[in-house]
Design an enzyme around this catalytic site. Structure first.
Site, PDB file in Angstrom:
ATOM      1  N   SER A  46       0.808  -1.221   0.000  1.00  0.00           N
ATOM      2  CA  SER A  46       0.000   0.000   0.000  1.00  0.00           C
ATOM      3  C   SER A  46       0.841   1.270   0.000  1.00  0.00           C
ATOM      4  O   SER A  46       0.465   2.265  -0.610  1.00  0.00           O
ATOM      5  CB  SER A  46      -0.935   0.025   1.217  1.00  0.00           C
ATOM      6  OG  SER A  46      -1.819  -1.075   1.204  1.00  0.00           O
ATOM      7  N   GLY A  70       9.122 -13.123   3.141  1.00  0.00           N
ATOM      8  CA  GLY A  70       9.181 -11.713   2.784  1.00  0.00           C
ATOM      9  C   GLY A  70      10.235 -10.948   3.564  1.00  0.00           C
ATOM     10  O   GLY A  70      10.466 -11.211   4.753  1.00  0.00           O
ATOM     11  N   ALA A  71      10.872  -9.984   2.898  1.00  0.00           N
ATOM     12  CA  ALA A  71      11.904  -9.170   3.544  1.00  0.00           C
ATOM     13  C   ALA A  71      11.343  -8.407   4.737  1.00  0.00           C
ATOM     14  O   ALA A  71      12.047  -8.174   5.724  1.00  0.00           O
ATOM     15  CB  ALA A  71      12.503  -8.197   2.522  1.00  0.00           C
ATOM     16  N   ASP A  72      10.064  -8.012   4.657  1.00  0.00           N
ATOM     17  CA  ASP A  72       9.455  -7.282   5.769  1.00  0.00           C
ATOM     18  C   ASP A  72       9.396  -8.146   7.027  1.00  0.00           C
ATOM     19  O   ASP A  72       9.640  -7.667   8.145  1.00  0.00           O
ATOM     20  CB  ASP A  72       8.057  -6.784   5.386  1.00  0.00           C
ATOM     21  CG  ASP A  72       7.135  -7.883   4.858  1.00  0.00           C
ATOM     22  OD1 ASP A  72       7.629  -8.963   4.458  1.00  0.00           O
ATOM     23  OD2 ASP A  72       5.910  -7.656   4.842  1.00  0.00           O
ATOM     24  N   ASP A  74       2.021  -8.190  12.323  1.00  0.00           N
ATOM     25  CA  ASP A  74       2.168  -6.987  11.504  1.00  0.00           C
ATOM     26  C   ASP A  74       0.845  -6.713  10.792  1.00  0.00           C
ATOM     27  O   ASP A  74       0.431  -7.454   9.903  1.00  0.00           O
ATOM     28  CB  ASP A  74       3.294  -7.188  10.485  1.00  0.00           C
ATOM     29  CG  ASP A  74       3.656  -5.906   9.746  1.00  0.00           C
ATOM     30  OD1 ASP A  74       2.838  -4.958   9.742  1.00  0.00           O
ATOM     31  OD2 ASP A  74       4.755  -5.842   9.172  1.00  0.00           O
ATOM     32  N   THR A 110      -1.377  -4.490   4.737  1.00  0.00           N
ATOM     33  CA  THR A 110      -2.346  -4.882   3.716  1.00  0.00           C
ATOM     34  C   THR A 110      -2.801  -6.313   3.974  1.00  0.00           C
ATOM     35  O   THR A 110      -3.996  -6.622   3.954  1.00  0.00           O
ATOM     36  CB  THR A 110      -1.724  -4.767   2.314  1.00  0.00           C
ATOM     37  OG1 THR A 110      -1.249  -3.427   2.125  1.00  0.00           O
ATOM     38  CG2 THR A 110      -2.745  -5.086   1.247  1.00  0.00           C
TER      39      THR A 110
END
EC number: 2.7.1.33
Length: 256
Positions: free
Chosen positions: A10, A107-109, A130, A133
């Site tokens: 987002s 995912g890198a996040d 987390d 989105t």
């Protein structure tokens, strides 16, 4: 200064660190047209408004879950800030062990969130939620190992699905309802969105804890754009909306 940037579904979310503190942050919609020039001009304007000298930038650290935007952001940093970013990709040191079937799919996040969580609570079992989105749940064991997690539709995604797939339900302001029992269509949607999300998270965390952390209950961390909505629930041990950016800063320190 260290500039940490996360390219999300987002928003492109960034923070400017001085030492270990975020002094300034910015958001840029990742759903709008994003070229290296539009983003570069946005960054220069941001630094000018904050009276920051780009010559003081020591490094830029980048994570992304949106492949087609990586080139634009990377190019913007090179062209307008004069710095090639450190990208959080396989091969970058993180100090995080992975006990999952397909490590390259993580995912890198979620890696950055896990690294930051370990830094805050070493030698503890941890679960990070987390609220983005998508809402992601990450479980990290006391020996700094990411052992798995869960993914479910985020609050805004759930709301959009309701409005797009039904004839009479529209988008509402996402906020904590005053009561679970809604008296209007809007308050009923808000109740369903917030308490539905919270109920799902509690159930998943309870099962993960019973299956993996029965002897040492985990620390619960909430992060992401909608984390603050759950503050009054007093369910999480700590809420840190910019946890991911702190993780990127720590990863930069490991690799400099």
């Amino acid at each position: 200064m260290i500039v940490c940037i996360d390219i999300g579904n987002s928003h492109i979310f960034g923070g400017v660190f001085v030492g270990d503190q975020i002094k300034h942050n910015f958001r840029y919609p990742s759903t709008t047209p994003c070229t290296s020039d539009t983003l570069g001009i946005f960054l220069l304007s941001f630094f000018e408004r904050k009276k920051l000298d780009i010559e003081d930038i020591e490094a830029v650290v980048l994570s992304s879950v949106v492949l087609h935007l990586e080139y634009s952001v990377n190019s913007a940093c090179k062209k307008y800030l004069g710095i090639t970013p450190l990208e959080l990709k396989p091969g970058v040191k993180t100090g995080l062990k992975l006990d999952i079937k397909n490590p390259l799919d993580l995912g890198a996040d979620r890696v950055a969130n896990s690294v930051a969580a370990i830094s805050l609570f070493p030698s503890r079992n941890i679960i990070v939620v987390d609220f983005g989105t998508a809402t992601t749940i990450c479980a990290i064991s006391e020996n700094k190992t990411y052992i798995g997690g869960a993914i479910l539709p985020g609050i805004n995604l759930s709301m959009e699905s309701l409005s797009q797939k039904t004839a009479k339900l529209s988008n509402v302001t996402i906020s904590h309802p005053s009561s679970a029992l809604g008296k209007t269509t809007i308050s009923q949607i808000q109740s369903g969105l917030i308490y539905g999300q919270l109920g799902a998270i509690k159930e998943i965390i309870n099962r993960i804890s019973q299956e993996n952390f029965i002897d040492k209950p985990p620390i619960l961390i909430a992060t992401g754009g909608y984390a603050h909505i759950f503050e009054k629930e007093q369910y999480f041990d700590v809420i840190i909306s910019d946890l991911l950016l702190h993780g990127l800063r720590i990863i930069w320190q490991m690799n400099k």
